[in-house]
Design a protein around this motif. Structure first.
Motif, short mmCIF file in Angstrom:
data_model
loop_
_atom_site.label_atom_id
_atom_site.label_comp_id
_atom_site.label_asym_id
_atom_site.label_seq_id
_atom_site.Cartn_x
_atom_site.Cartn_y
_atom_site.Cartn_z
N PRO A 104 0.80 -1.23 0.00
CA PRO A 104 0.00 0.00 0.00
C PRO A 104 0.84 1.28 0.00
N ILE A 105 1.98 1.25 0.70
CA ILE A 105 2.82 2.45 0.77
C ILE A 105 3.35 2.80 -0.62
N GLN A 106 3.81 1.81 -1.37
CA GLN A 106 4.35 2.07 -2.69
C GLN A 106 3.25 2.49 -3.68
N ILE A 107 2.07 1.93 -3.51
CA ILE A 107 0.94 2.34 -4.35
C ILE A 107 0.66 3.83 -4.13
N LYS A 108 0.68 4.24 -2.86
CA LYS A 108 0.46 5.65 -2.52
C LYS A 108 1.55 6.53 -3.14
N ASN A 109 2.80 6.07 -3.01
CA ASN A 109 3.91 6.86 -3.55
C ASN A 109 3.83 6.97 -5.07
N LEU A 110 3.46 5.87 -5.74
CA LEU A 110 3.36 5.91 -7.21
C LEU A 110 2.21 6.79 -7.65
N ASN A 111 1.11 6.73 -6.93
CA ASN A 111 -0.01 7.61 -7.27
C ASN A 111 0.38 9.08 -7.08
N GLU A 112 1.12 9.37 -6.01
CA GLU A 112 1.58 10.74 -5.79
C GLU A 112 2.54 11.19 -6.89
N LEU A 113 3.41 10.26 -7.31
CA LEU A 113 4.33 10.57 -8.40
C LEU A 113 3.56 10.85 -9.68
N ALA A 114 2.52 10.06 -9.95
CA ALA A 114 1.71 10.26 -11.15
C ALA A 114 1.01 11.62 -11.11
N GLU A 115 0.55 11.99 -9.92
CA GLU A 115 -0.11 13.30 -9.79
C GLU A 115 0.89 14.44 -10.00
N LEU A 116 2.11 14.28 -9.43
CA LEU A 116 3.16 15.29 -9.62
C LEU A 116 3.50 15.43 -11.10
N GLN A 117 3.59 14.24 -11.76
CA GLN A 117 3.94 14.26 -13.19
C GLN A 117 2.84 14.92 -14.00
N ALA A 118 1.58 14.63 -13.66
CA ALA A 118 0.46 15.21 -14.41
C ALA A 118 0.42 16.74 -14.23
N VAL A 119 0.63 17.20 -12.99
CA VAL A 119 0.65 18.66 -12.73
C VAL A 119 1.82 19.32 -13.43
N TRP A 120 2.99 18.67 -13.32
CA TRP A 120 4.21 19.21 -13.97
C TRP A 120 4.02 19.30 -15.47
N ASP A 121 3.42 18.21 -16.03
CA ASP A 121 3.24 18.21 -17.48
C ASP A 121 2.24 19.28 -17.93
N LYS A 122 1.17 19.39 -17.15
CA LYS A 122 0.11 20.35 -17.55
C LYS A 122 0.53 21.79 -17.29
N ASP A 123 1.00 22.06 -16.08
CA ASP A 123 1.28 23.45 -15.69
C ASP A 123 2.59 23.97 -16.25
N ILE A 124 3.53 23.09 -16.50
CA ILE A 124 4.85 23.55 -16.95
C ILE A 124 5.07 23.21 -18.42
N ASN A 125 5.12 21.90 -18.69
CA ASN A 125 5.50 21.48 -20.05
C ASN A 125 4.50 21.97 -21.09
N GLN A 126 3.26 21.60 -20.92
CA GLN A 126 2.27 21.97 -21.93
C GLN A 126 2.11 23.49 -22.02
N HIS A 127 2.21 24.17 -20.88
CA HIS A 127 2.09 25.64 -20.88
C HIS A 127 3.24 26.26 -21.66
N GLU A 128 4.46 25.80 -21.39
CA GLU A 128 5.63 26.37 -22.06
C GLU A 128 5.64 26.00 -23.54
N ILE A 129 5.22 24.77 -23.84
CA ILE A 129 5.16 24.36 -25.25
C ILE A 129 4.17 25.23 -26.01
N GLN A 130 3.04 25.53 -25.36
CA GLN A 130 2.04 26.38 -26.02
C GLN A 130 2.56 27.80 -26.21
N LEU A 131 3.29 28.32 -25.22
CA LEU A 131 3.90 29.66 -25.36
C LEU A 131 4.88 29.69 -26.53
#
Length: 397
Positions: A104-131
């Motif tokens: 369960p601990i690793q599942i939680k950590n992986l889910n948190e990593l996926a959320e971090l990646q999704a936020v990073w991709d949306k707020d940073i990568n996709q935003h900068e790519i669009q700019l």
């Protein structure tokens, strides 16, 4: 308990004991081998998870590299690593969630990593790519993109994702250390168990085998010694075998043989003693014996009967002789030496009767005044003196 088993059962038991011990050893080896295999599988599983988690980091780096390449060049060809890295990340995160479903601990950590990646991709990568795309079209200028870079928001989020990846890897490495230790411990135990259990099985098999062999061979050797004594007529032995197997049955037969022979010996000695003491009428009780032993006793009794009958008749005839009855005769139908005795005794009686008859004839004639009478019959041996004396008496008249 062993004394109540038949020899066949003892032999089967002797085979079953080592086989049973071998089965138990095999079961133990099988169980601990499976544990070793299971632990080794978990070690491989953990190493695989660590490699795939690190692969997530590589996927993030590919996304970051592709995104920066596009930002600097404006060429969408540079977005290929970004797109590929994003696909790999999403694919690997799903696989990892399945692999660590028991943690369960690793599942939680992986889910948190996926959320971090999704936020990073949306707020940073996709935003900068669009700019960058807007600047290429002239909608925006590069100053706004540079301003975003200067905020360093992407680095901050990337550092958080790297930290999360390191945390996941650290947990897996701790598990790997524990699982490797468990695997090594099980391997060591398996080796020790196999050696010790095998040695114990061998020792127990030998001990039980020698014990069973002893329960069979010792009584047999005892009976061999007894049979050797019986063969030379030695009845001075005891049979102390307490078992219900075939050897026990055989020992009971030996006891019966000893008892029968001792009874036969006692009766024979009694008959000899009686015969030596002149008690020829003594007989052994044949009903106390069985089988051929009874035939032997009956034969001895019949032999004594055959011996004593002519003796008794001869004694009777001699008794009549002592009474002056010279006409008594031995009339039994005897054979061998007994016939010789019969003929000799009867012959003696005939001779005595003739001698007495001759003496009576001479004396009767003399009493009648016939002094010319003569002794005409021949007298043999010591009886010749009687004839001589009788002749002198006649001549003196």
């Amino acid at each position: 308990m062993m004394n109540n088993l038949k020899i066949k059962s003892k032999i089967i038991l002797g085979f079953l004991v080592p086989v049973t011990l071998l089965v138990f050893v095999s079961i133990g080896v099988y169980i601990y081998t499976n544990r070793v295999i299971s632990n080794h599988s978990w070690v491989i599983h953990t190493v695989s998870v660590i490699a795939e988690v690190k692969g997530l980091g590589s996927a993030l780096v590919d996304m970051e590299t592709g995104e920066r390449g596009f930002l600097f060049s404006g060429d969408e060809l540079f977005l290929e690593p970004y797109i590929k890295g994003k696909e790999n990340f999403n694919k690997q995160i799903k696989l990892l969630l399945e692999k660590v479903s028991d943690n369960p601990i690793q599942i939680k950590n992986l889910n948190e990593l996926a959320e971090l990646q999704a936020v990073w991709d949306k707020d940073i990568n996709q935003h900068e790519i669009q700019l960058r795309k807007d600047s290429t079209k002239g909608v925006e200028n590069l100053d706004s993109l540079v301003a975003e870079f200067r905020k360093a928001l992407g680095k901050e989020k990337m550092d958080k994702m790297r930290a999360k990846i390191n945390e996941i890897v650290s947990i897996e490495e701790s598990l790997n250390i524990k699982r490797s230790a468990d695997s090594n411990a099980n391997v060591s135990f398996l080796i020790s168990f196999t050696i010790i259990a095998t040695l114990l099985a061998i020792i127990l098999s030998l001990v039980i085998g020698f014990y069973i062999a002893g329960t069979i061979s010792d009584p047999i050797n005892n009976l061999i010694s007894i049979s050797q004594k019986l063969a030379v007529g030695n009845l001075q032995f005891d049979i102390e075998i307490d078992s219900k197997d075939e050897v026990g049955i055989l020992s009971e037969a030996f006891k019966t043989i000893k008892s029968s022979l001792m009874l036969l010996t006692v009766d024979s000695l009694e008959l000899v003693k009686a015969a030596v003491n002149g008690k020829l009428s003594t007989r052994a009780d044949a009903t106390k014996h069985q089988g051929d032993y009874r035939k032997i006793v009956e034969g001895v009794n019949q032999t004594l009967d055959a011996v004593i009958l002519p003796v008794q008749e001869a004694s009777s005839v001699l008794l009549e002789l002592s009474k002056g009855n010279l006409k008594a005769r031995v009339t039994g139908d005897y054979k061998g030496d007994h016939a010789t005795i019969k003929n000799s005794l009867n012959s003696s009686l005939v001779t005595l009767n003739e001698y007495v008859g001759e003496i009576s004839r001479v004396l009767s004639s003399m009493s009648a005044g016939d002094l010319t009478v003569e002794v005409t019959k021949d007298f043999a041996g010591d009886f010749a003196e009687i004839k001589k004396a009788l002749t002198l008496i006649v001549d003196s008249f």
